[in-house]
Design an enzyme around this catalytic site. Structure first.
Site, PDB file in Angstrom:
ATOM      1  N   GLU A 150     -38.056 -30.944  58.860  1.00  0.00           N
ATOM      2  CA  GLU A 150     -37.757 -31.800  57.698  1.00  0.00           C
ATOM      3  C   GLU A 150     -36.260 -31.972  57.496  1.00  0.00           C
ATOM      4  O   GLU A 150     -35.822 -32.655  56.571  1.00  0.00           O
ATOM      5  CB  GLU A 150     -38.379 -31.216  56.424  1.00  0.00           C
ATOM      6  CG  GLU A 150     -39.903 -31.252  56.399  1.00  0.00           C
ATOM      7  CD  GLU A 150     -40.464 -32.652  56.610  1.00  0.00           C
ATOM      8  OE1 GLU A 150     -39.874 -33.612  56.116  1.00  0.00           O
ATOM      9  OE2 GLU A 150     -41.493 -32.754  57.303  1.00  0.00           O
TER      10      GLU A 150
ATOM     11  N   PRO B 174     -31.301 -39.741  58.704  1.00  0.00           N
ATOM     12  CA  PRO B 174     -31.670 -41.102  58.270  1.00  0.00           C
ATOM     13  C   PRO B 174     -31.147 -41.436  56.884  1.00  0.00           C
ATOM     14  O   PRO B 174     -31.201 -42.584  56.459  1.00  0.00           O
ATOM     15  CB  PRO B 174     -33.212 -41.072  58.300  1.00  0.00           C
ATOM     16  CG  PRO B 174     -33.600 -39.641  58.307  1.00  0.00           C
ATOM     17  CD  PRO B 174     -32.475 -38.884  58.929  1.00  0.00           C
TER      18      PRO B 174
ATOM     19  N   ARG C 135     -17.954 -45.158  75.311  1.00  0.00           N
ATOM     20  CA  ARG C 135     -17.731 -46.387  76.092  1.00  0.00           C
ATOM     21  C   ARG C 135     -16.517 -47.163  75.581  1.00  0.00           C
ATOM     22  O   ARG C 135     -16.016 -48.046  76.265  1.00  0.00           O
ATOM     23  CB  ARG C 135     -18.987 -47.258  76.167  1.00  0.00           C
ATOM     24  CG  ARG C 135     -19.422 -47.911  74.891  1.00  0.00           C
ATOM     25  CD  ARG C 135     -20.870 -48.337  74.980  1.00  0.00           C
ATOM     26  NE  ARG C 135     -21.122 -49.194  76.130  1.00  0.00           N
ATOM     27  CZ  ARG C 135     -20.777 -50.466  76.229  1.00  0.00           C
ATOM     28  NH1 ARG C 135     -20.164 -51.044  75.228  1.00  0.00           N
ATOM     29  NH2 ARG C 135     -21.044 -51.165  77.316  1.00  0.00           N
TER      30      ARG C 135
HETATM   31  N1  SAM Z   1     -37.199 -35.471  56.297  1.00  0.00           N
HETATM   32  C1  SAM Z   1     -36.068 -36.195  56.784  1.00  0.00           C
HETATM   33  C2  SAM Z   1     -35.878 -37.443  55.962  1.00  0.00           C
HETATM   34  O1  SAM Z   1     -36.867 -38.118  55.677  1.00  0.00           O
HETATM   35  O2  SAM Z   1     -34.731 -37.798  55.638  1.00  0.00           O
HETATM   36  C3  SAM Z   1     -36.271 -36.587  58.244  1.00  0.00           C
HETATM   37  C4  SAM Z   1     -36.263 -35.444  59.171  1.00  0.00           C
HETATM   38  S1  SAM Z   1     -36.346 -35.940  60.856  1.00  0.00           S
HETATM   39  C5  SAM Z   1     -38.019 -35.738  61.244  1.00  0.00           C
HETATM   40  C6  SAM Z   1     -35.566 -34.618  61.707  1.00  0.00           C
HETATM   41  C7  SAM Z   1     -34.112 -34.843  62.043  1.00  0.00           C
HETATM   42  O3  SAM Z   1     -33.991 -35.973  62.879  1.00  0.00           O
HETATM   43  C8  SAM Z   1     -33.177 -35.091  60.894  1.00  0.00           C
HETATM   44  O4  SAM Z   1     -32.763 -33.889  60.296  1.00  0.00           O
HETATM   45  C9  SAM Z   1     -32.036 -35.824  61.549  1.00  0.00           C
HETATM   46  O5  SAM Z   1     -31.090 -34.932  62.118  1.00  0.00           O
HETATM   47  C10 SAM Z   1     -32.737 -36.582  62.680  1.00  0.00           C
HETATM   48  N2  SAM Z   1     -32.942 -38.022  62.399  1.00  0.00           N
HETATM   49  C11 SAM Z   1     -34.137 -38.633  62.219  1.00  0.00           C
HETATM   50  N3  SAM Z   1     -33.984 -39.947  62.021  1.00  0.00           N
HETATM   51  C12 SAM Z   1     -32.660 -40.204  62.071  1.00  0.00           C
HETATM   52  C13 SAM Z   1     -31.866 -41.385  61.918  1.00  0.00           C
HETATM   53  N4  SAM Z   1     -32.406 -42.575  61.663  1.00  0.00           N
HETATM   54  N5  SAM Z   1     -30.517 -41.274  62.055  1.00  0.00           N
HETATM   55  C14 SAM Z   1     -29.947 -40.073  62.297  1.00  0.00           C
HETATM   56  N6  SAM Z   1     -30.647 -38.920  62.434  1.00  0.00           N
HETATM   57  C15 SAM Z   1     -31.985 -38.975  62.326  1.00  0.00           C
END
Ligand code: SAM
Length: 247
Positions: free
Chosen positions: A115, A88, A153
């Site tokens: 995390e 994210p 796609r």
């Molecule tokens: N603690 C992290 C943060 O706040 O930036 C979020 C961790 S999330 C619970 C676990 C994983 O989900 C991340 O390491 C990432 O690979 C993926 N992820 C979650 N949201 C995402 C998003 N909006 N775009 C891309 N990957 C995402």
């Protein structure tokens, strides 16, 4: 185009890979998908892939060693590929980014969990960080699937009709026009008359006007970014007038 995904949940990808647009791209050989599970690279009896964060606090962090070993193997198998971490905190993907992604021979996508991954992996291996939007999901598998689907796609021969992707929302900076199919009347609702006229020019003009109008109503900032031709301005002004008259 080749995708290598590093994920603790490789089974999640099997449904995506077996059907629809992605299934077709893989079956036709325009794309390849290879999966790497960091758990296969652990050496302890519990097959540990995560640990507590230094500095304390809630949650766990994906450990460096198993991920590193998986990335190294993926890089050996796909030496021309670049490495992206889906997070994210990455650059938010928009339609134009997909062409940049598709222009490379391949990508190794790291799907995080918990995390996230040990930052030293990002520093050592990651060429790009991509986000699917300003919200957090529980793991990188869905974001990786979103990216692969959106890219595949666009690959030649994947979609049933070569123009399908060209008229999609965002491709030309506009939202797509509305679509209708048989029957002509359903539950008292009729298909717009122009679509039954057989006049291809009139249909194309109506569709462009609808695309402009919808973009003006829902995403006006896209119009500012894109700019309009003289003909498009006339069509949009007529749409706006009709919309205001109907209010
Ligand atoms: N603690 C992290 C943060 O706040 O930036 C979020 C961790 S999330 C619970 C676990 C994983 O989900 C991340 O390491 C990432 O690979 C993926 N992820 C979650 N949201 C995402 C998003 N909006 N775009 C891309 N990957 C995402």
């Amino acid at each position: 185009m080749r995708f290598d995904v590093i994920s603790l949940f490789p089974d999640l990808f099997r449904i995506l890979a077996g059907q629809g647009v992605v299934g077709r791209a893989l079956e036709r050989g325009s794309a390849e998908l290879h999966l790497w599970n960091p758990r296969d690279y652990t050496r302890d009896p519990h097959r540990t892939v995560d640990d507590r964060p230094y500095g304390g606090g809630p949650g766990m962090v994906m450990k460096m060693e198993p991920l590193q070993a998986a990335i190294e193997d993926a890089k050996r198998a796909a030496p021309d590929s670049e490495v992206a971490y889906v997070t994210p905190q990455g650059r938010t993907l928009v339609q134009d980014t997909l062409a940049e992604i598709a222009a490379k021979p391949g990508w190794i996508l790291i799907a995080g969990r918990y995390e996230g991954i040990d930052e030293r992996l990002v520093e050592r291996y990651v060429d790009a960080e991509w986000s699917i939007g300003d919200y957090v999901v529980s793991g990188g598998e869905l974001p990786a699937m979103v990216i692969m689907d959106a890219v595949m796609r666009l690959l030649p021969g994947t979609l049933g009709h070569k123009d399908s992707a060209r008229q999609d929302s965002y491709v030309d900076g506009l939202l797509d026009f509305p679509h209708y199919t048989r029957p002509e009347t359903v539950a008292g609702a009729r298909v717009p008359q122009v679509l039954l006229s057989g006049d291809h020019q009139a249909i194309a003009r109506w569709r462009l006007q609808q695309a402009l109008g919808r973009t003006w109503l829902r995403r006006p900032e896209l119009l500012e970014r894109r700019g309009l031709s003289a003909e498009e301005k006339v069509l949009l002004n007529a749409f706006i007038q009709a919309h205001r008259d109907a209010e």
